[in-house]
Design a protein around this motif. Structure first.
Motif, PDB file in Angstrom:
ATOM      1  N   PRO A 154       0.833  -1.208   0.000  1.00 59.13           N
ATOM      2  CA  PRO A 154       0.000   0.000   0.000  1.00 59.13           C
ATOM      3  C   PRO A 154       0.866   1.257   0.000  1.00 59.13           C
ATOM      4  CG  PRO A 154       0.074  -0.939   2.190  1.00 59.13           C
ATOM      5  CD  PRO A 154       0.778  -1.916   1.290  1.00 59.13           C
ATOM      6  N   THR A 155       0.317   2.325  -0.546  1.00 64.84           N
ATOM      7  CA  THR A 155       1.074   3.575  -0.645  1.00 64.84           C
ATOM      8  C   THR A 155       0.571   4.652   0.304  1.00 64.84           C
ATOM      9  OG1 THR A 155      -0.385   4.295  -2.447  1.00 64.84           O
ATOM     10  CG2 THR A 155       1.641   3.138  -3.063  1.00 64.84           C
ATOM     11  N   GLN A 156      -0.622   4.467   0.907  1.00 62.70           N
ATOM     12  CA  GLN A 156      -1.151   5.498   1.795  1.00 62.70           C
ATOM     13  C   GLN A 156      -0.290   5.609   3.055  1.00 62.70           C
ATOM     14  OE1 GLN A 156      -2.855   2.934   0.473  1.00 62.70           O
ATOM     15  NE2 GLN A 156      -4.993   3.436   0.080  1.00 62.70           N
ATOM     16  N   PRO A 157       0.050   6.837   3.455  1.00 67.05           N
ATOM     17  CA  PRO A 157       0.958   7.013   4.598  1.00 67.05           C
ATOM     18  C   PRO A 157       0.353   6.596   5.938  1.00 67.05           C
ATOM     19  CG  PRO A 157       0.104   9.134   3.841  1.00 67.05           C
ATOM     20  CD  PRO A 157      -0.298   8.125   2.817  1.00 67.05           C
ATOM     21  N   ASP A 158      -0.983   6.554   6.051  1.00 66.92           N
ATOM     22  CA  ASP A 158      -1.606   6.215   7.330  1.00 66.92           C
ATOM     23  C   ASP A 158      -1.790   4.710   7.524  1.00 66.92           C
ATOM     24  OD1 ASP A 158      -1.794   8.827   8.179  1.00 66.92           O
ATOM     25  OD2 ASP A 158      -3.748   9.148   7.259  1.00 66.92           O
TER      26      ASP A 158
END
Length: 301
Positions: A154-158
């Motif tokens: 995944p690329t989302q920072p959260d």
């Protein structure tokens, strides 16, 4: 401000928000796990509540009106705040009880998750586990799931992700189909063999071509994205399938095609959760057990 005079239905606002982001009622209904008529009623009720028209309808598409464009950023901010509140509350829970939703591909959901869940239920009977078997990528930011088993990082920072292992898939076929084909010693011997493909046949063809298989769309008489349907078709001798070793080698009706060759594909297995949800003891317990079981199953395949 007199707070008692304010009435607001977040369910309707959420229906508006997701419909705007997905672009159609059908896609939004799938994202929210609702029927399309139910979602349509929520959007219509929100329009009536506000006294404005939020969408213009062009076939299946739902395009925002000028009024909808003015409101969407406000409702999007509300959605982010609602998600943050939900995530923070879940993350603060120290009880090993309550809801945990796990999403995985249909093969992983059917064959890897059941023994893990059985043991979890013995150790923490207060858990209520929902399994979403889907090959689509679920949105953890919207809390469509607490934990996801994915094959891309995944690329989302959260989101927090752990690379559990790498899985490998080979070609498998029924013994009856292999007998009908005759001796198979290299990929060239399979140029006339039937394969069971996905809807995206070009991708599969390219993958097989990279491994030395000279095939055309005519080699794929049957297409389906459902792995269990593929499995049943292969059992009936309709064609060959790609499957992980931990599954294919355990099935006595199947034989691995060209067992001495490299696997068709090697892919990562990531375990993903939102950072705040990951602080919850119940989510952490499920997350850690999944990591342990997935690694054990895949590596012993």
């Amino acid at each position: 401000m007199d707070w008692r005079s304010i009435t607001f239905d977040w369910t309707r606002a959420r229906a508006f928000l997701v419909t705007a982001e997905e672009g159609s009622l059908s896609a939004a209904a799938r994202a929210l796990g609702l029927t399309q008529p139910t979602l349509g009623r929520q959007v219509a009720a929100f329009e009536e509540e506000l006294g404005v028209t939020l969408f213009t309808r062009a076939g299946k598409r739902m395009d925002l009106t000028e009024a909808g464009l003015k409101l969407i950023d406000h409702v999007r901010a509300m959605g982010a705040a609602a998600n943050a509140l939900s995530l923070a509350a879940s993350g603060q829970s120290d009880e090993i009880a309550g809801e945990v939703t796990v999403t995985a591909s249909d093969l992983y959901a059917a064959h890897i998750l059941p023994p893990v869940i059985a043991r979890l239920r013995d150790d923490a009977p207060g858990l209520r586990i929902t399994v979403i078997a889907s090959n689509a990528v679920r949105d953890l930011m919207r809390r469509e799931a607490d934990i996801a088993i994915r094959h891309v990082r995944p690329t989302q920072p959260d989101l927090t992700a752990r690379l559990i292992t790498h899985d490998e898939a080979w070609l498998y076929a029924s013994a009856d189909l292999i007998a009908r084909l005759g001796p198979v010693q290299n990929p060239a011997d399979l140029r006339d063999a039937p394969f069971i493909g996905y809807d995206a046949t070009d991708t599969y063809l390219r993958l097989l071509g990279e491994q030395g298989y000279s095939l055309t769309p005519d080699n794929f008489p049957v297409l389906t994205e459902d792995h269990h349907v593929q499995w049943a078709l292969a059992q009936a001798g309709v064609g060959m399938i790609a499957a992980p070793a931990w599954l294919g080698d355990a099935e006595s009706e199947f034989v691995r095609v060209l067992p001495g060759t490299d696997p068709l594909v090697r892919f990562p297995v990531w375990l993903v959760a939102h950072r705040e949800v990951h602080n919850s003891r119940r989510v952490r317990l499920v997350y850690d057990r999944l990591a342990e079981e997935i690694a054990r199953t895949v590596q012993t395949g």
